[in-house]
Design an enzyme around this catalytic site. Structure first.
Site, PDB file in Angstrom:
ATOM      1  N   ASP A  33       0.808  -1.221   0.000  1.00  0.00           N
ATOM      2  CA  ASP A  33       0.000   0.000   0.000  1.00  0.00           C
ATOM      3  C   ASP A  33       0.841   1.272   0.000  1.00  0.00           C
ATOM      4  O   ASP A  33       0.455   2.296   0.566  1.00  0.00           O
ATOM      5  CB  ASP A  33      -0.965   0.010   1.214  1.00  0.00           C
ATOM      6  CG  ASP A  33      -1.800  -1.256   1.267  1.00  0.00           C
ATOM      7  OD1 ASP A  33      -2.186  -1.749   0.189  1.00  0.00           O
ATOM      8  OD2 ASP A  33      -2.055  -1.754   2.385  1.00  0.00           O
ATOM      9  N   HIS A  61      -4.811  -1.621  -5.572  1.00  0.00           N
ATOM     10  CA  HIS A  61      -4.049  -0.469  -6.051  1.00  0.00           C
ATOM     11  C   HIS A  61      -5.006   0.655  -6.411  1.00  0.00           C
ATOM     12  O   HIS A  61      -5.840   0.507  -7.307  1.00  0.00           O
ATOM     13  CB  HIS A  61      -3.194  -0.870  -7.263  1.00  0.00           C
ATOM     14  CG  HIS A  61      -2.140  -1.884  -6.922  1.00  0.00           C
ATOM     15  ND1 HIS A  61      -1.236  -2.352  -7.828  1.00  0.00           N
ATOM     16  CD2 HIS A  61      -1.835  -2.496  -5.743  1.00  0.00           C
ATOM     17  CE1 HIS A  61      -0.425  -3.217  -7.225  1.00  0.00           C
ATOM     18  NE2 HIS A  61      -0.780  -3.322  -5.963  1.00  0.00           N
TER      19      HIS A  61
HETATM   20  P1  GDP Z   1      -0.748   0.375  -3.527  1.00  0.00           P
HETATM   21  O1  GDP Z   1      -1.336  -0.917  -3.073  1.00  0.00           O
HETATM   22  O2  GDP Z   1       0.723   0.430  -3.318  1.00  0.00           O
HETATM   23  O3  GDP Z   1      -1.118   0.744  -4.933  1.00  0.00           O
HETATM   24  O4  GDP Z   1      -1.368   1.493  -2.577  1.00  0.00           O
HETATM   25  P2  GDP Z   1      -2.915   1.634  -2.128  1.00  0.00           P
HETATM   26  O5  GDP Z   1      -3.655   2.207  -3.262  1.00  0.00           O
HETATM   27  O6  GDP Z   1      -3.416   0.380  -1.510  1.00  0.00           O
HETATM   28  O7  GDP Z   1      -2.774   2.631  -0.928  1.00  0.00           O
HETATM   29  C1  GDP Z   1      -2.240   3.912  -1.088  1.00  0.00           C
HETATM   30  C2  GDP Z   1      -3.293   4.934  -0.654  1.00  0.00           C
HETATM   31  O8  GDP Z   1      -2.713   6.187  -0.567  1.00  0.00           O
HETATM   32  C3  GDP Z   1      -4.428   5.068  -1.628  1.00  0.00           C
HETATM   33  O9  GDP Z   1      -5.593   5.433  -0.955  1.00  0.00           O
HETATM   34  C4  GDP Z   1      -3.955   6.206  -2.549  1.00  0.00           C
HETATM   35  O10 GDP Z   1      -5.022   6.884  -3.174  1.00  0.00           O
HETATM   36  C5  GDP Z   1      -3.273   7.074  -1.543  1.00  0.00           C
HETATM   37  N1  GDP Z   1      -2.140   7.855  -2.023  1.00  0.00           N
HETATM   38  C6  GDP Z   1      -1.163   7.512  -2.907  1.00  0.00           C
HETATM   39  N2  GDP Z   1      -0.219   8.456  -2.964  1.00  0.00           N
HETATM   40  C7  GDP Z   1      -0.593   9.417  -2.090  1.00  0.00           C
HETATM   41  C8  GDP Z   1       0.001  10.647  -1.652  1.00  0.00           C
HETATM   42  O11 GDP Z   1       1.075  11.034  -2.063  1.00  0.00           O
HETATM   43  N3  GDP Z   1      -0.691  11.355  -0.689  1.00  0.00           N
HETATM   44  C9  GDP Z   1      -1.876  10.929  -0.171  1.00  0.00           C
HETATM   45  N4  GDP Z   1      -2.477  11.673   0.751  1.00  0.00           N
HETATM   46  N5  GDP Z   1      -2.454   9.790  -0.569  1.00  0.00           N
HETATM   47  C10 GDP Z   1      -1.817   9.034  -1.489  1.00  0.00           C
HETATM   48  P1  IMO Z   2      -0.832  -4.148  -2.298  1.00  0.00           P
HETATM   49  O1  IMO Z   2      -0.449  -4.648  -3.658  1.00  0.00           O
HETATM   50  C1  IMO Z   2      -0.928  -4.755   2.025  1.00  0.00           C
HETATM   51  C2  IMO Z   2      -0.678  -8.908   3.434  1.00  0.00           C
HETATM   52  C3  IMO Z   2      -1.950  -9.354   4.136  1.00  0.00           C
HETATM   53  C4  IMO Z   2      -1.360 -10.359   5.107  1.00  0.00           C
HETATM   54  C5  IMO Z   2      -0.259 -11.016   4.303  1.00  0.00           C
HETATM   55  C6  IMO Z   2      -0.657 -12.333   3.651  1.00  0.00           C
HETATM   56  O2  IMO Z   2      -2.146  -3.481  -2.245  1.00  0.00           O
HETATM   57  O3  IMO Z   2       0.276  -3.390  -1.666  1.00  0.00           O
HETATM   58  P2  IMO Z   2      -2.279 -12.955   1.630  1.00  0.00           P
HETATM   59  O4  IMO Z   2      -3.750 -12.723   1.457  1.00  0.00           O
HETATM   60  O5  IMO Z   2      -1.448 -12.393   0.549  1.00  0.00           O
HETATM   61  O6  IMO Z   2      -1.960 -14.397   1.904  1.00  0.00           O
HETATM   62  O7  IMO Z   2      -1.916 -12.176   2.995  1.00  0.00           O
HETATM   63  O8  IMO Z   2       0.102 -10.089   3.292  1.00  0.00           O
HETATM   64  N1  IMO Z   2      -0.882  -8.350   2.078  1.00  0.00           N
HETATM   65  C7  IMO Z   2      -0.920  -7.041   1.814  1.00  0.00           C
HETATM   66  N2  IMO Z   2      -0.865  -5.971   2.618  1.00  0.00           N
HETATM   67  N3  IMO Z   2      -1.010  -4.573   0.680  1.00  0.00           N
HETATM   68  C8  IMO Z   2      -1.046  -5.646  -0.136  1.00  0.00           C
HETATM   69  O9  IMO Z   2      -1.034  -5.526  -1.480  1.00  0.00           O
HETATM   70  C9  IMO Z   2      -1.027  -6.945   0.411  1.00  0.00           C
HETATM   71  N4  IMO Z   2      -1.056  -8.179  -0.117  1.00  0.00           N
HETATM   72  C10 IMO Z   2      -0.954  -9.030   0.913  1.00  0.00           C
HETATM   73  O10 IMO Z   2      -2.579  -8.287   4.789  1.00  0.00           O
HETATM   74  O11 IMO Z   2      -0.760  -9.682   6.188  1.00  0.00           O
HETATM   75 MG    MG Z   3      -2.813  -1.608  -1.736  1.00  0.00          MG
END
Ligand code: GDP
Ligand code: IMO
Ligand code: MG
Length: 449
Positions: A33, A61
């Protein structure tokens, strides 16, 4: 005597030519994330295809474009660039129902999904994988050490079956009904017996019902299914630039993460060759995405974890709730011991620091630069789950910044304290910061010189 450049009858005169390394990798350096989706979306216009190589619907994502928010789980984040090939490669585990739901939802919102491509070698997440995931977690709940805290999307059991081979189903099988049926006739009774024995009552997976259900899903996916290894190599040969989108993150990597509190795939740059068939020498640019602080969803050690007011403030400002499961994310100060390790594993040549805006308003910001361990201070990460649980973070404290960063669009408008924070990261990790995130929108990314 052989002529120079030839061995036997084969011509090797080109073999000393450098390999073009025009591909880019975007990977997470923490526990997921980090904002990978947003960066992939931003880089997609300068690349010719976006490729997911690991994980499955455990990923979430987010991409935000002009107030519209998209949460992508299986579909590569490049899909928001109309017509651009968005490829799920063989290293991904695919839940066909979840995938079709995601594609349908994107289509319904007017997104052009014509670039979507799915590898015939990706593995299929079946209903019994999700059931087993949940059963295992329930089993661990009351055990010492606790549950992994998986997303319950069947990821681990599906990858386990991939390694088991005889109980695996690949995407290519979904469009070969006779093969699918032949496999399920063996697998379904086996899964019924094993999962029934795991407790919580008898389970029965009907091979014929599963065959019909998955054949139907396969038919819908058929136009997108292909051999992505040749597709990607043909693109590389023609000079295309590929953008690899890491899912999950390095500290969740099955080999290099905080085992056993990890996911089941290779989430780092090292997972790209295995997951796509494209060799690592093709990757010329490896970008490591990191938040300006740390988060973690699920169980496992987290040395810099915060509780109380500071945690609450970061969680609310950063909207730190899981994109896939909605769970509140655990939050903590930036752990540069961990990031330094992840940067090393991935060989990243540039950093992307996201969510810097979330830290504005803190008088002081703390950053972990080394660990106190039972055997002394160290700057090295300890990926073993038990060893990491035993460390105490040693912090460097730096002045915070009061300014709202969300409207900043250029490096020179970043407040000096924010720049000092980025400089500290660069110094400690030994890698330059190339982009900084100041908000969730596509526009809220600053390129540094
Ligand atoms: P990913 O799994 O790595 O693609 O990340 P996620 O989308 O799960 O989580 C990142 C969160 O932070 C999302 O809600 C994005 O919209 C938000 N986000 C990404 N970059 C920024 C930033 O620079 N500032 C803020 N405030 N939010 C961000
Ligand atoms: P993105 O791509 C955050 C974590 C789960 C759990 C562990 C194992 O959005 O960054 P799983 O279901 O894969 O067997 O879970 O890994 N986990 C993530 N945490 N972002 C993710 O993906 C994750 N993908 C798996 O929360 O702790
Ligand atoms: Mg994510």
């Amino acid at each position: 005597m052989l002529q120079s450049g030839t061995v036997g009858s084969r011509d090797f005169s080109n073999s000393t030519q450098p390999v073009a390394a025009a591909c880019t990798a975007v990977v997470g350096l923490q526990w997921g994330d980090e904002g990978k989706g947003k960066i992939v979306d931003a880089l997609a216009p300068t690349h010719d295809a976006v490729i997911r190589y690991n994980g499955g619907a455990n990923a979430g994502h987010s991409v935000q474009v002009g107030g519209e928010r998209y949460a992508l789980h299986l579909v590569p984040s490049g899909i928001l660039n109309p017509g651009k090939p968005a490829v799920i490669a063989g290293g991904v585990v695919v839940d066909p129902e979840a995938l079709l739901k995601e594609l349908d939802a994107l289509s319904a919102r007017g997104v052009d999904i014509s670039g979507f491509v799915l590898s015939d070698r990706a593995h299929v997440v079946m209903p019994y994988h999700k059931d087993e995931d949940a059963l295992r977690e329930t089993m661990l709940k009351n055990a010492e050490g606790g549950e992994i805290g998986t997303t319950r999307r069947g990821i681990g059991p599906c990858y386990a079956d991939k390694a088991n081979r005889s109980s695996a189903i690949r995407v290519g099988d979904l469009i070969r009904p006779a093969v699918l049926r032949r496999k399920l006739v063996v697998i379904a009774p086996f899964k019924s017996a094993v999962l029934s024995a795991m407790g919580s009552g008898p389970r029965r997976y009907d091979p014929h019902q599963l065959a019909e259900q998955f054949e139907r899903l396969g038919e819908r996916l058929r136009p997108s299914i292909t051999d992505t290894v040749y597709l990607l190599h043909d693109m590389v040969t023609n000079g295309s630039r590929l953008l690899f989108e890491g899912a999950n993150a390095t500290l969740l990597d099955v080999d290099h993460g905080t085992y056993p509190f990890v996911t089941a795939s290779g989430c780092s740059v090292l997972g790209i060759p295995a997951g796509t068939g494209v060799p690592g020498v093709r990757i010329g640019d490896a970008l490591g995405v990191m938040k300006a602080y740390s988060t973690r969803v699920g169980g496992g050690p987290f040395p810099t974890e915060l509780q109380g007011d500071v945690a609450h403030r970061i969680r609310e400002r950063g909207r730190e709730y899981g994109t896939t499961t909605g769970r509140p994310r655990r939050v903590g100060w930036l752990d540069l011991v961990a990031v330094r390790y992840s940067a090393m594993i991935n060989g990243v040549n540039a950093l992307v620091v996201t969510l810097l805006d979330v830290l504005s308003g803190f008088e002081e910001i703390r950053v972990c630069t080394s660990y106190q361990t039972p055997s002394g201070e160290t700057r090295r990460f300890l990926p073993d789950g038990d060893a990491l649980k035993a460390v105490e973070p040693i912090y460097t404290t730096i002045a915070g910044f009061g300014e709202d960063l969300s409207t900043v669009r250029s490096e020179r408008d970043l407040p000096p304290a924010a720049r000092a924070y980025l400089a500290l990261i660069e110094r400690e990790v030994g890698v330059k910061v190339r982009y900084v995130g100041v908000g969730p929108d596509r526009q809220q990314t600053i390129a540094l010189s």
